[in-house]
Design a protein around this motif. Structure first.
Motif, PDB file in Angstrom:
ATOM      1  N   GLY A   4       0.815  -1.211   0.000  1.00  0.00           N
ATOM      2  CA  GLY A   4       0.000   0.000   0.000  1.00  0.00           C
ATOM      3  C   GLY A   4       0.846   1.257   0.000  1.00  0.00           C
ATOM      4  O   GLY A   4       0.560   2.218  -0.725  1.00  0.00           O
ATOM      5  N   ARG A   8       1.056   4.108  -2.982  1.00  0.00           N
ATOM      6  CA  ARG A   8       0.766   5.524  -2.734  1.00  0.00           C
ATOM      7  C   ARG A   8       1.952   6.405  -3.120  1.00  0.00           C
ATOM      8  O   ARG A   8       1.775   7.491  -3.682  1.00  0.00           O
ATOM      9  CB  ARG A   8       0.396   5.733  -1.259  1.00  0.00           C
ATOM     10  CG  ARG A   8      -0.943   5.134  -0.876  1.00  0.00           C
ATOM     11  CD  ARG A   8      -1.435   5.670   0.457  1.00  0.00           C
ATOM     12  NE  ARG A   8      -0.544   5.334   1.549  1.00  0.00           N
ATOM     13  CZ  ARG A   8      -0.591   4.193   2.231  1.00  0.00           C
ATOM     14  NH1 ARG A   8      -1.488   3.273   1.916  1.00  0.00           N
ATOM     15  NH2 ARG A   8       0.229   3.965   3.232  1.00  0.00           N
ATOM     16  N   ARG A 131      -3.159  -2.743   1.383  1.00  0.00           N
ATOM     17  CA  ARG A 131      -3.267  -2.475  -0.052  1.00  0.00           C
ATOM     18  C   ARG A 131      -4.656  -1.986  -0.454  1.00  0.00           C
ATOM     19  O   ARG A 131      -4.850  -1.532  -1.584  1.00  0.00           O
ATOM     20  CB  ARG A 131      -2.926  -3.747  -0.836  1.00  0.00           C
ATOM     21  CG  ARG A 131      -1.475  -4.173  -0.713  1.00  0.00           C
ATOM     22  CD  ARG A 131      -1.222  -5.516  -1.358  1.00  0.00           C
ATOM     23  NE  ARG A 131      -1.460  -5.504  -2.793  1.00  0.00           N
ATOM     24  CZ  ARG A 131      -1.284  -6.564  -3.581  1.00  0.00           C
ATOM     25  NH1 ARG A 131      -0.889  -7.708  -3.056  1.00  0.00           N
ATOM     26  NH2 ARG A 131      -1.506  -6.480  -4.869  1.00  0.00           N
ATOM     27  N   HIS A 132      -5.620  -2.077   0.454  1.00  0.00           N
ATOM     28  CA  HIS A 132      -6.974  -1.618   0.127  1.00  0.00           C
ATOM     29  C   HIS A 132      -6.934  -0.117  -0.164  1.00  0.00           C
ATOM     30  O   HIS A 132      -6.294   0.649   0.564  1.00  0.00           O
ATOM     31  CB  HIS A 132      -7.918  -1.905   1.299  1.00  0.00           C
ATOM     32  CG  HIS A 132      -9.364  -1.732   0.968  1.00  0.00           C
ATOM     33  ND1 HIS A 132      -9.947  -0.486   0.819  1.00  0.00           N
ATOM     34  CD2 HIS A 132     -10.351  -2.633   0.747  1.00  0.00           C
ATOM     35  CE1 HIS A 132     -11.222  -0.637   0.529  1.00  0.00           C
ATOM     36  NE2 HIS A 132     -11.499  -1.927   0.475  1.00  0.00           N
TER      37      HIS A 132
END
Length: 216
Positions: A4, A8, A131-132
């Motif tokens: 994640g 980002r 990772r959501h």
């Protein structure tokens, strides 16, 4: 580094991110370049030159690509540490190699819990939840359970405008991992407690009933 966080960073700054994986006992082990992290944000990268990464099961049998086991390293030079016959040294981590030879770390061998007879590594679930797209970061830990021996709890920091619910987090995990890896309780928190080195201190995480309630 979580997938994640890698995603980002690359969304914000482009494909300029590198990642180095290593340990105190072994030193540098694998290296991921921007192309690796673009294709597979969770990868630790390819083994460094002169380094062989070996994934073994609990009996010492070498595992095929995609199979999760204990991560060992063999070097052209001598390594001081937990060395087995054949000159391989334990990293203390659990992971797997993909078909391209890239290394993925799913957890620490000493963090494994047994839930209903199944081996579960909390960090594998932790990395998935992180990772959501509506999650900033997450922590997952094993807790005692009278029926299964142990189970997973998750603590999740949502994005500011998120309306993500506990049920949606569980559905997300269930869609990507085995059913027995789905956390029983999901606690939403404003931040994760960390020590001076920036490491999450899981013993300071609140019990679920004292965490934030999902927004209506």
């Amino acid at each position: 580094m979580t997938a994640g966080l890698a995603n980002r960073f690359q969304e914000e700054f482009g494909e300029i991110l590198f990642n180095v994986y290593g340990s105190t006992e072994v030193g540098g082990i694998a290296y991921a370049v921007p192309a690796d992290l673009y294709d597979e944000p969770a990868t630790a990268g390819m083994p460094l030159r002169g380094t062989e990464v070996v994934v073994l099961d609990s009996t010492g049998r070498r595992l095929a690509a995609g199979a999760t086991g204990n991560v060992f390293v063999r070097r052209r030079w001598r390594i001081y540490g937990r060395t087995r016959n054949g000159g391989i040294t334990s990293t203390g981590d659990v992971g797997y190699l993909d078909s391209h030879g890239r290394l993925f770390i799913t957890g620490r061998s000493d963090e494994m819990i047994v839930s209903g007879g199944e081996n579960v590594y909390p960090s594998e679930v932790e990395k998935l939840i992180a990772r959501h797209p509506e999650v900033i970061e997450a922590a997952v830990s094993g807790v005692s359970d009278p029926e299964f021996g142990q189970r997973l709890n998750a603590w999740v920091v949502r994005r500011e405008d998120s309306s993500l619910t506990a049920a949606e987090v569980q559905m997300y995990v269930r869609a990507n991992l085995a059913r027995y890896k789905v956390p029983r309780d999901i606690a939403f928190v404003n931040s994760l407690p960390r020590n001076s080195a920036g490491k999450v201190v899981k013993r300071l995480l609140p019990t679920p009933e004292y965490a934030l309630d999902p927004p209506p």
